[in-house]
Design a protein around this motif. Structure first.
Motif, PDB file in Angstrom:
ATOM      1  N   ALA A 198     -54.073 -66.406  49.652  1.00 31.20           N
ATOM      2  CA  ALA A 198     -52.883 -65.699  49.144  1.00 31.20           C
ATOM      3  C   ALA A 198     -52.368 -66.311  47.839  1.00 31.20           C
ATOM      4  CB  ALA A 198     -51.778 -65.715  50.187  1.00 31.20           C
ATOM      5  N   PHE A 199     -52.814 -67.521  47.517  1.00 26.00           N
ATOM      6  CA  PHE A 199     -52.353 -68.163  46.284  1.00 26.00           C
ATOM      7  C   PHE A 199     -52.800 -67.423  45.028  1.00 26.00           C
ATOM      8  CE2 PHE A 199     -51.767 -71.833  49.117  1.00 26.00           C
ATOM      9  CZ  PHE A 199     -50.465 -72.161  48.769  1.00 26.00           C
ATOM     10  N   VAL A 200     -53.746 -66.505  45.156  1.00 22.86           N
ATOM     11  CA  VAL A 200     -54.149 -65.708  43.988  1.00 22.86           C
ATOM     12  C   VAL A 200     -52.987 -64.848  43.491  1.00 22.86           C
ATOM     13  CG1 VAL A 200     -56.582 -65.654  44.647  1.00 22.86           C
ATOM     14  CG2 VAL A 200     -55.077 -63.796  45.359  1.00 22.86           C
ATOM     15  N   LEU A 201     -52.003 -64.604  44.351  1.00 24.21           N
ATOM     16  CA  LEU A 201     -50.833 -63.826  43.943  1.00 24.21           C
ATOM     17  C   LEU A 201     -50.040 -64.511  42.830  1.00 24.21           C
ATOM     18  CD1 LEU A 201     -49.561 -62.686  47.457  1.00 24.21           C
ATOM     19  CD2 LEU A 201     -50.685 -61.268  45.725  1.00 24.21           C
ATOM     20  N   PHE A 202     -50.166 -65.847  42.732  1.00 27.83           N
ATOM     21  CA  PHE A 202     -49.424 -66.573  41.708  1.00 27.83           C
ATOM     22  C   PHE A 202     -49.974 -66.345  40.303  1.00 27.83           C
ATOM     23  CE2 PHE A 202     -48.311 -69.389  45.408  1.00 27.83           C
ATOM     24  CZ  PHE A 202     -47.043 -68.874  45.536  1.00 27.83           C
ATOM     25  N   LYS A 203     -51.094 -65.662  40.191  1.00 29.26           N
ATOM     26  CA  LYS A 203     -51.603 -65.282  38.868  1.00 29.26           C
ATOM     27  C   LYS A 203     -50.683 -64.252  38.224  1.00 29.26           C
ATOM     28  CE  LYS A 203     -56.471 -66.184  39.785  1.00 29.26           C
ATOM     29  NZ  LYS A 203     -57.804 -65.577  39.914  1.00 29.26           N
ATOM     30  N   GLN A 204     -49.950 -63.513  39.061  1.00 30.98           N
ATOM     31  CA  GLN A 204     -48.982 -62.546  38.556  1.00 30.98           C
ATOM     32  C   GLN A 204     -47.686 -63.289  38.229  1.00 30.98           C
ATOM     33  OE1 GLN A 204     -48.401 -59.476  41.486  1.00 30.98           O
ATOM     34  NE2 GLN A 204     -50.590 -59.401  41.952  1.00 30.98           N
ATOM     35  N   LYS A 205     -47.220 -63.138  37.003  1.00 34.54           N
ATOM     36  CA  LYS A 205     -46.034 -63.857  36.535  1.00 34.54           C
ATOM     37  C   LYS A 205     -44.818 -63.552  37.417  1.00 34.54           C
ATOM     38  CE  LYS A 205     -43.082 -64.427  32.503  1.00 34.54           C
ATOM     39  NZ  LYS A 205     -42.758 -63.954  31.162  1.00 34.54           N
ATOM     40  N   ASN A 206     -44.610 -62.280  37.773  1.00 30.16           N
ATOM     41  CA  ASN A 206     -43.448 -61.903  38.582  1.00 30.16           C
ATOM     42  C   ASN A 206     -43.476 -62.575  39.953  1.00 30.16           C
ATOM     43  OD1 ASN A 206     -42.453 -60.330  36.540  1.00 30.16           O
ATOM     44  ND2 ASN A 206     -43.179 -58.397  37.394  1.00 30.16           N
ATOM     45  N   MET A 207     -44.645 -62.684  40.548  1.00 31.18           N
ATOM     46  CA  MET A 207     -44.752 -63.310  41.864  1.00 31.18           C
ATOM     47  C   MET A 207     -44.472 -64.812  41.769  1.00 31.18           C
ATOM     48  SD  MET A 207     -45.106 -62.866  45.041  1.00 31.18           S
ATOM     49  CE  MET A 207     -45.773 -61.253  45.288  1.00 31.18           C
ATOM     50  N   ALA A 208     -44.959 -65.454  40.738  1.00 35.13           N
ATOM     51  CA  ALA A 208     -44.717 -66.887  40.549  1.00 35.13           C
ATOM     52  C   ALA A 208     -43.225 -67.156  40.347  1.00 35.13           C
ATOM     53  CB  ALA A 208     -45.522 -67.405  39.367  1.00 35.13           C
ATOM     54  N   ILE A 209     -42.567 -66.329  39.548  1.00 33.76           N
ATOM     55  CA  ILE A 209     -41.122 -66.489  39.317  1.00 33.76           C
ATOM     56  C   ILE A 209     -40.351 -66.249  40.609  1.00 33.76           C
ATOM     57  CG2 ILE A 209     -39.124 -65.485  38.126  1.00 33.76           C
ATOM     58  CD1 ILE A 209     -41.004 -65.051  35.701  1.00 33.76           C
ATOM     59  N   PHE A 210     -40.729 -65.188  41.340  1.00 35.42           N
ATOM     60  CA  PHE A 210     -40.066 -64.898  42.617  1.00 35.42           C
ATOM     61  C   PHE A 210     -40.208 -66.082  43.567  1.00 35.42           C
ATOM     62  CE2 PHE A 210     -40.618 -63.548  47.038  1.00 35.42           C
ATOM     63  CZ  PHE A 210     -39.356 -63.041  47.287  1.00 35.42           C
ATOM     64  N   PHE A 211     -41.411 -66.641  43.676  1.00 35.58           N
ATOM     65  CA  PHE A 211     -41.651 -67.760  44.578  1.00 35.58           C
ATOM     66  C   PHE A 211     -40.808 -68.965  44.175  1.00 35.58           C
ATOM     67  CE2 PHE A 211     -43.977 -71.612  45.794  1.00 35.58           C
ATOM     68  CZ  PHE A 211     -44.028 -71.433  47.168  1.00 35.58           C
ATOM     69  N   LEU A 212     -40.756 -69.266  42.889  1.00 37.10           N
ATOM     70  CA  LEU A 212     -39.974 -70.405  42.402  1.00 37.10           C
ATOM     71  C   LEU A 212     -38.505 -70.256  42.783  1.00 37.10           C
ATOM     72  CD1 LEU A 212     -39.743 -72.996  40.655  1.00 37.10           C
ATOM     73  CD2 LEU A 212     -39.305 -71.485  38.722  1.00 37.10           C
ATOM     74  N   PHE A 213     -37.933 -69.093  42.509  1.00 43.12           N
ATOM     75  CA  PHE A 213     -36.525 -68.898  42.817  1.00 43.12           C
ATOM     76  C   PHE A 213     -36.271 -68.828  44.321  1.00 43.12           C
ATOM     77  CE2 PHE A 213     -36.248 -67.959  38.338  1.00 43.12           C
ATOM     78  CZ  PHE A 213     -35.027 -68.538  38.002  1.00 43.12           C
ATOM     79  N   ALA A 214     -37.205 -68.301  45.092  1.00 41.31           N
ATOM     80  CA  ALA A 214     -37.063 -68.288  46.548  1.00 41.31           C
ATOM     81  C   ALA A 214     -37.038 -69.715  47.092  1.00 41.31           C
ATOM     82  CB  ALA A 214     -38.190 -67.488  47.188  1.00 41.31           C
ATOM     83  N   MET A 215     -37.886 -70.583  46.539  1.00 39.79           N
ATOM     84  CA  MET A 215     -37.903 -71.985  46.963  1.00 39.79           C
ATOM     85  C   MET A 215     -36.594 -72.688  46.599  1.00 39.79           C
ATOM     86  SD  MET A 215     -40.642 -72.515  48.618  1.00 39.79           S
ATOM     87  CE  MET A 215     -40.751 -74.262  48.699  1.00 39.79           C
TER      88      MET A 215
END
Length: 192
Positions: A136-153
């Motif tokens: 599932a870490f391939v999702l972090f290639k998408q900028k929006n998903m990486a930003i969402f994950f960062l702010f969720a954390m």
């Protein structure tokens, strides 16, 4: 394993951990018991979602439309539980752990009455990477998903800090003479 059965097992072990924690006075042992409790509690959040989705689908309801109100009731239940502990003035007492243990045991018993959730019929010979969800870490290639994950954390960390230290902080206002009779000091969980 069926989600409703695992849900019950996790809540049962959580009930035992909370019951034991209520009797502990050593901070190091308390840390390990509460860590175990967190380990068995955290999966129940996702499991309750799975059970809700399966139940909604079995009754012919739309999970996209009908699940959000169900989730809201979970939040309302959390708030009512906090208010109950606050109104009973159990926030600084180990009795709150007995109450939580009892609630967890009730959830474990309730899970026995839930309809069975079918297990996945997916192919069992998946790779270890796939079984652990690492693919599932391939999702972090998408900028929006990486930003969402960062702010969720970050939001999750802030929420845990306020849940852990907010109540003791508000109780300390009792030391200031002009705040000692305020609603915030008497019932810290209510205004927050």
């Amino acid at each position: 394993m069926k989600a409703n059965r695992l849900y019950g097992i996790c809540h049962f072990f959580g009930a035992v951990a909370l019951f034991v924690a209520a009797q502990i006075s050593d901070p190091i042992i308390m840390f390990w018991v509460m860590l175990f409790n967190a380990i068995v509690y955290m999966p129940t959040i996702a499991l309750s979602n799975v059970i809700s989705y399966v139940s909604l689908e079995k009754t012919g309801l739309d999970t996209v439309k009908d699940f959000p109100p169900v989730r809201v009731f979970g939040t309302v239940g959390f708030i009512l539980a906090m208010w109950t502990i606050s109104f009973l003035k159990l926030e600084l007492s180990n009795i709150q752990l007995y109450v939580a243990s009892g609630a967890s045991l009730l959830l474990a018993l309730y899970s026995l009455t839930l309809q069975d959730c079918p297990t996945s019929k997916a192919k069992k010979d998946k790779s270890l990477v796939s079984l652990l969800g690492i693919d599932a870490f391939v999702l972090f290639k998408q900028k929006n998903m990486a930003i969402f994950f960062l702010f969720a954390m970050l939001l999750g960390a802030a929420l845990q800090i306020t849940n852990t230290f907010g109540n003791p902080f508000l109780h300390d206002f009792a030391l200031a003479p002009h705040y000692k009779d305020s609603l915030v000091v008497k019932y810290p969980a209510v205004p927050s």
